[in-house]
Design an enzyme around this catalytic site. Sequence first.
Site, PDB file in Angstrom:
ATOM      1  CB  CYS A   1      -2.395   6.817   9.057  1.00  0.00           C
ATOM      2  SG  CYS A   1      -3.593   6.292   7.799  1.00  0.00           S
TER       3      CYS A   1
ATOM      4  CB  CYS B   1      -0.990  -0.034   1.132  1.00  0.00           C
ATOM      5  SG  CYS B   1      -2.210  -1.324   1.207  1.00  0.00           S
ATOM      6  CB  ALA B   2       3.466   2.115  -2.527  1.00  0.00           C
ATOM      7  CB  ALA B   3      -0.331   5.892  -2.723  1.00  0.00           C
ATOM      8  N   PRO B   4       1.200   7.840  -0.316  1.00  0.00           N
ATOM      9  CG  PRO B   4       1.748   9.862   0.304  1.00  0.00           C
ATOM     10  CD  PRO B   4       1.148   8.260   0.789  1.00  0.00           C
ATOM     11  N   GLY B   5       3.979   7.284  -1.044  1.00  0.00           N
ATOM     12  CA  GLY B   5       5.478   6.691  -1.504  1.00  0.00           C
ATOM     13  C   GLY B   5       6.335   7.179  -0.815  1.00  0.00           C
ATOM     14  CB  SER B   6       6.877   9.367   2.441  1.00  0.00           C
ATOM     15  OG  SER B   6       6.005   8.817   3.252  1.00  0.00           O
ATOM     16  CE  LYS B   7       4.138   3.715   5.119  1.00  0.00           C
ATOM     17  NZ  LYS B   7       3.520   5.135   4.781  1.00  0.00           N
TER      18      LYS B   7
END
Length: 691
Positions: free
Chosen positions: A238, A138-144
């Site tokens: 979150c 579940c990558a969005a928005p991509g910071s991790k």
Amino acid sequence: QRHRQRGQLLQRPGDASVVPQGWEGGYPEIVKENKLFEHYYQELKIVPEGEWDQFMEALREPLPATLRITGYKRYPEELAWHTNLSRKILRKSPQLEKFHQFLVSETESGNISRQEAVSMIPPLLLNAHPHHKILDMCAAPGSKTTQLIEMLHADMNVPFPGMLWTALWRVGMPLCWVVFKFLNIFLSSGDGTMRKNIDVWKKWTTLNSLQLHGLQLRIATRGAEQLVEGGRMVYSTCSLNPIEDEAVIASLLEKSEGALELADVSSELPGLKWMPGITHWKVMTKDGQWFTEWEGVPHSRHTQIRPTMFPPKDPEKLQAMHLERCLRILPHHQNTGGFFVAVLVKKSSMPWNKRPPKLQGEPVEPREPVRSSPAHPTEGAAADPAEPESKAVSGLDDTDITERTENVENSGSKKDGVCGPPPSKKMKLFGFKEDPFVFIPEDDPLFPPIQKFYALDPSFPKMNLLTRTTEGKKRQLYMVSKELRNVLVNNSERMKVINTGIKVWCRNNSGEDFDCAFRLAQEGIYTLYPFIKSRIITVSIEDVKILLTQENPFFRKLSSETYSQAKDLAKGSIVLKYEPDPTKPDTLQCPIVLCGWRGKASIRTFVPKNERLHYLRMMGLEVSAEKKKEGTVVAQQSAGSCGPPGDEASAEHGAEPAASADSSEDMSPDVSVDAAPGPSGPAPAEAALPR
């Protein structure tokens, strides 16, 4: 060192810079109250006794702005920072304009990432290393995701894949590919994000978590299936809600029958304040009705409430799960957002994967579904469920990929080296059909001139070069790792790949007039540089300043050492390399590699504007974008334009090559340099050439 009371000036002791009244970053138009939210979490007792007021006060405060410095070593090591100023203050306050411009510029060039503090925790607990395979589900928005990619590139002694800038649309991705999976649901933010997503205050209801629980459990189960034995999986959300947190973990552990266990990570991030996971919770409907066990749920509620949402009844089984090893981050403990993290380790195969395979000819039973999950994640009344923040898997199982590879290779239905959208389903992304990824054939006549011009080392993996066109001239060449090439070639009919690879070469519009039609791309230079054995010019720190602040400096403006290296080179793309001098500790002590062009009597750099600003800052120069002073006009040229430069440089160059129309590099300085003495001495007041 700040005054927290609203309306007061935010000021450091002894600092004349202040934030005036009205810039406190609050949102008076939205009342930050939700009685159902307070009733729910007070009943569940996730906040320690006596801390409820501090918890609610923290939720009502704007979230501090945080950033992470791009790094290729272990964290945190002072690579993550936060300010007690909100993002709104940073954007709007005139006193902070220069600092905000710095943040924007460095973010665009990939040197820092604007990332929430709690979002940095999952990659650290995944404990990723360069040899790992990682799946971010579940990558969005991509910071991790970008943080994880940096960890994969931690060993900078390995020449490939090389340097990587943060934020996927600003970075090269030799080890990464992006696949979109669309869900037929609308997602809103989890309640841990209330400090930055203030709409959650008025939209929050328990139905959000009830609807998302089944989807989260299916995602986590699929991740566990893909995980190799001994691998580590981090489940994070979150959300503060146990229905999305402990309930998902407990159900996953129960169905794994010992194949998974929660890892004790209490000592892995010293200094982090967290609350242990809870072992008892209840389920509440959106209208406030409570249920303590599945048996008490009326049949009319069964599409909305599922048995996996309740804690296990067996005390021994519950104790063996060690749910207290989960981590819940509360906002008031260290001025962050709310967050939940659980780390699982795979001890053996999942139970349904241990069953012997069916013999050929026997009917194949479908893989065991997730027990007690709804048939569709949006069954029940319509609402906006919260999104699972991240599921990252370290150490993927190769079995499934190998089986798919054999099937695809035996089918004979795939064009060699072409990785495009599945032919059976011409799915479009927001109306646009994605171009295929096409690997350069072994005998392609395009490559030998490139290899000769740059004297590429024989070890260069040319089979990993790809383009995004099957017809016409190839305008951009990208590079991926060998492992990623395997995935792309053998799974192109099973998934839609949106983006991958790092751009290493791009065609000049007049490239046929030179010995090589392709020039080097700055974003991929750190990947290519170890393989390039020719056309490298070593430059001094003063040369770097001139090259980054003047459009086309003549050879006479550069050092004699640089001129002696450049004078015998044919016109075309070059590498400009600065090596630090350890005997001069006051000068820049990190190497710089730049793409350039050797003209008739001058040298120019092909470096994006924000990257130019970054290097100039590193040299101690005070820089500002598009700044003009009386009597001086800063040279400006649109990004991606490679037309003839102005006046003096234009007359000298004659017809210089133009880059591709879609090139992202900005060849003009478009910056001014103030007279601010740095580690290398004073800089000229305005170093940019007049137009």
